[in-house]
Design an enzyme around this catalytic site. Structure first.
Site, PDB file in Angstrom:
ATOM      1  N   GLU A  62       0.817  -1.287   0.154  1.00 31.86           N
ATOM      2  CA  GLU A  62      -0.256  -0.201  -0.229  1.00 31.86           C
ATOM      3  C   GLU A  62       0.780   1.411   0.305  1.00 31.86           C
ATOM      4  O   GLU A  62       0.634   2.201  -0.638  1.00 31.86           O
ATOM      5  CB  GLU A  62      -0.817  -0.101   1.073  1.00 31.86           C
ATOM      6  CG  GLU A  62      -1.266  -1.272   1.123  1.00 31.86           C
ATOM      7  CD  GLU A  62      -2.027  -2.517   1.183  1.00 31.86           C
ATOM      8  OE1 GLU A  62      -0.827  -2.412   1.502  1.00 31.86           O
ATOM      9  OE2 GLU A  62      -2.339  -3.240   1.925  1.00 31.86           O
ATOM     10  N   HIS A 109     -11.602  -4.306   9.595  1.00 37.61           N
ATOM     11  CA  HIS A 109     -12.023  -4.946   8.321  1.00 37.61           C
ATOM     12  C   HIS A 109     -13.279  -3.696   8.787  1.00 37.61           C
ATOM     13  O   HIS A 109     -14.597  -3.821   7.970  1.00 37.61           O
ATOM     14  CB  HIS A 109     -12.131  -5.853   7.716  1.00 37.61           C
ATOM     15  CG  HIS A 109     -11.481  -7.151   7.491  1.00 37.61           C
ATOM     16  ND1 HIS A 109     -10.262  -6.818   8.013  1.00 37.61           N
ATOM     17  CD2 HIS A 109     -11.648  -7.869   5.991  1.00 37.61           C
ATOM     18  CE1 HIS A 109      -9.844  -8.261   7.228  1.00 37.61           C
ATOM     19  NE2 HIS A 109     -10.588  -8.554   6.427  1.00 37.61           N
TER      20      HIS A 109
END
Lengths: 308, 346
Positions: B60, B129
């Site tokens: 990322e 999440h």
């Protein structure tokens, strides 16, 4: 057999960088430059040799220690001093300062004070060249400490996958602030690059501007053909990590390591040429400093420009 | 007009911008694969090829820096994160580099980068999440932050984001991907920085963030049957904020509940509440009230998840409390339940 004209051209720029930074040292106690400076004295041959081995339209992404690359890429000296002074005529109007010198018009696309942060930017810029079928290349300059960051590994991997024209240029002065490599690295840079199928070369003679230039030309040719490459150049930082003094008295390193490099440093060894060029370069610096002194300070309106 | 769901609206905006402008490309982990980020990038690799729609390593940090490098060279990247929880691995690039590039180059370089991040509750998604983290990014000068609620808004706002020369972070609640409404077929922009009154009302203003607007609409329907008129304001863009629209609404109703789908402490609702108190203090009939996640990591087990997340019930009770009404019996009401639509695994 040394190419005398090339040597003199490179020597002149290297000497300009050194004299500029010596001027910064002289000015620093006056507190006109009110921000940290990271001097590249000792490392000039890398900036000069690399930029001369590149094409003017190749792009460089650099670090907080980038006065040398700014000048070697052809950045305006007056706008640089105005930037260090934090004046409105500085290249970024004083918002960047020494640590974030950027001159896109000459191909210096950015410099960051967070180690390794500009490495992936060069990969993205290289993609723009590949997309447009251009043979320009992007160069990311970083120190040996930056290779310890995950983003270095990530960027090598992605550059290899995408086959984009990036030159990873490591200026290895053996130090990360005050820490020596043996306590920081369990890997060897060449083997690490090879794991991605990326070629590399280490040049020990980082004082030799012509050797750096030649190594860059060869590496850039490979990169232009579409293969990322790692070029590692050993060099020596004469001054402290940040600031304008020396740091041998702290005891973390000895002057002996630097002295060995200084004995090969052409700016010291070739004193006659340096002496001959100095007056002209000092006049150039005088003019740049005068430009900065005359430039107005920014105010509230400038604070709020170039922001959403 | 034909109907389109939120995921389809994102896909259509992306497709139309990629057709219009060859500099636009979309990338991220899983973007061209069969799962295609809840269908939002479905078909793009087939239409535009792997050069303009591609997968990435799980990197990322570098992938965000890569996007910045491409953007300052004039390309227009769209970087997609399947969870905002993963985007925070790129915080250095977003906070130290992307946000200040334009400023520290004196405006000479532009950063037309869009970063899309999926937020929200799923099906036992647990602590990693499920975040929103709006205020982590609205806190940073130099970033535009959007959280569209409706399909027509997300199409127009994503189009505007792609055409914007500033970096834009787009938060998309995963349950909104199923929402359907009439969406114009042609490309259009919904300007960033402009909020929207989703439902006009008189008695209380509910400022909803992302999914909480869906809950607020349901709450407003229930309250309307009890004679309470709720105005719902969707800021849509969190930064720069359309403060005037919110303040005008609060001045008219005199009451405000902020329904955030994020933690309350130091969250976006705190910023909003502070501004309302600073600028409408004299017109308030009651202190601003804030609704959001419980101040815990998100638990995985359903029973605790239900306690963790606010919903329409929470809003109804907050309004009743603010107006001094008795709590209604909500047993007969039909509340949203994602389990009807979704049983995992992701």
């Amino acid at each position: 057999m040394k190419d005398e004209a090339t040597y003199r051209r490179l020597f002149r720029t290297a000497l300009l960088i050194r004299l500029v930074e010596e001027r910064i040292i002289a000015l620093y106690p006056s507190d006109r430059i009110q921000s940290p400076v990271h001097l590249s004295i000792g490392q000039e041959a890398v900036a000069v040799g690399v930029c001369d081995g590149l094409r003017p339209d190749d792009l460089v992404f650099a670090t907080y220690r980038s006065h040398g690359f700014y000048i070697a890429k052809g950045g305006r000296l007056d706008a640089m001093f105005a930037e260090l002074y934090g004046r409105t005529d500085g290249i970024s109007g004083g918002k960047a300062g020494s640590m974030h010198l950027t001159a896109p018009q000459v191909g210096l696309m950015g410099s960051s004070a967070v180690v390794a942060s500009t490495i992936p930017h060069a990969v993205g810029a290289a993609l723009s060249f590949k997309r447009r079928g251009s043979d320009r290349i992007a160069v990311t300059v970083f120190g040996d400490g930056a290779t310890e960051e995950g983003v270095y590994h990530e960027s090598l991997n992605f550059a290899a996958l995408m086959e984009v024209p990036v030159l990873f240029l490591c200026e290895d002065n053996g130090l990360a602030v005050h820490s020596h490599r043996p306590v920081r690295q369990a890997y060897r840079l060449a083997e690490h690059a090879a794991a991605f199928g990326i070629g590399s070369r280490r040049l020990e003679e980082g004082w030799d501007m012509l050797a750096v230039r030649e190594a860059t030309l060869q590496a850039a040719a490979k990169v232009r053909a579409g293969a990322p490459f790692v070029l590692e150049i050993a060099t020596s930082r004469y001054k402290e990590h940040v600031g304008v003094g020396e740091d041998f008295h702290f005891g973390y390193r000895t002057s002996a390591s630097v002295d060995a490099f200084k004995r090969r440093d052409p700016l010291i060894v070739d004193a006659a040429l340096a002496k001959a060029l100095e007056p002209e370069l000092e006049r150039e610096i005088d003019a740049a400093v005068a430009f900065a002194e005359a430039s107005p300070a920014p105010g509230r309106p400038e604070l709020l420009t170039d922001i959403i | 007009m034909r109907k389109l769901d939120y995921a389809g609206a994102i896909r259509e905006a992306t497709t139309q911008e990629m057709e219009r402008d060859p500099r636009v490309f979309v990338y991220g982990i899983g973007v061209p694969t069969w799962s295609s980020i809840f269908g939002t990038t479905k078909g793009l690799v087939e239409k535009f090829g792997p050069e303009r729609c591609f997968d990435t390593p799980i990197s990322e940090d570098a992938m965000t820096g890569f996007g910045l490098g491409a953007a300052i060279r004039g390309l227009r990247p769209i970087h997609v994160h399947i969870r905002v929880d993963f985007m925070i691995l790129a915080t250095n690039q977003l906070v130290n580099m992307v946000s200040n590039y334009i400023y520290s180059t004196g405006g000479r370089l532009k950063v037309p980068l869009v970063v899309r991040a999926v937020i929200g509750r799923g099906w036992g998604q647990g602590a990693q999440h499920s975040k929103s983290l709006f205020s982590n990014f609205t806190h940073i000068p130099g970033l535009k932050v959007i959280a569209p609620t409706t399909p027509s808004d997300v199409k127009g706002m994503l189009t505007a984001a792609i055409r914007d020369d500033n970096p834009v972070i787009c938060f998309e609640h995963r349950w909104l991907y199923w929402a359907e409404e009439e969406v114009p077929e042609e490309a259009y922009e919904v300007p960033l920085g402009v909020g929207r009154i989703l439902r006009p009302g008189r008695d209380v203003t509910v400022v909803g963030l992302s999914w909480m607007n869906v809950e607020a609409r349901l709450a407003a329907d229930i309250l309307a049957r009890r004679g309470v008129s709720v105005e719902i304001v969707d800021p849509r863009t969190l930064a720069p904020l359309d403060e005037g629209l919110i303040l005008d609404s609060v001045r008219r109703t005199g009451r405000c509940i902020i329904a955030d789908c994020d933690w309350v402490d130091s969250g976006f609702s705190a910023e909003l509440s502070a501004r309302i108190h600073e600028k409408c203090f004299g017109q308030l009939k009651a202190p601003v009230r804030r609704i959001g996640f419980a101040h815990t990591p998100c638990p995985t087990v359903r029973e605790l998840e239900n306690e963790f997340y606010p919903n329409a019930r929470t809003i109804v009770h907050a309004v009743e409390d603010m107006l001094g009404l008795e709590a209604a019996n909500l047993d007969g009401e039909d509340f949203f339940s994602h389990e009807r639509r979704f049983r995992g695994p992701f």
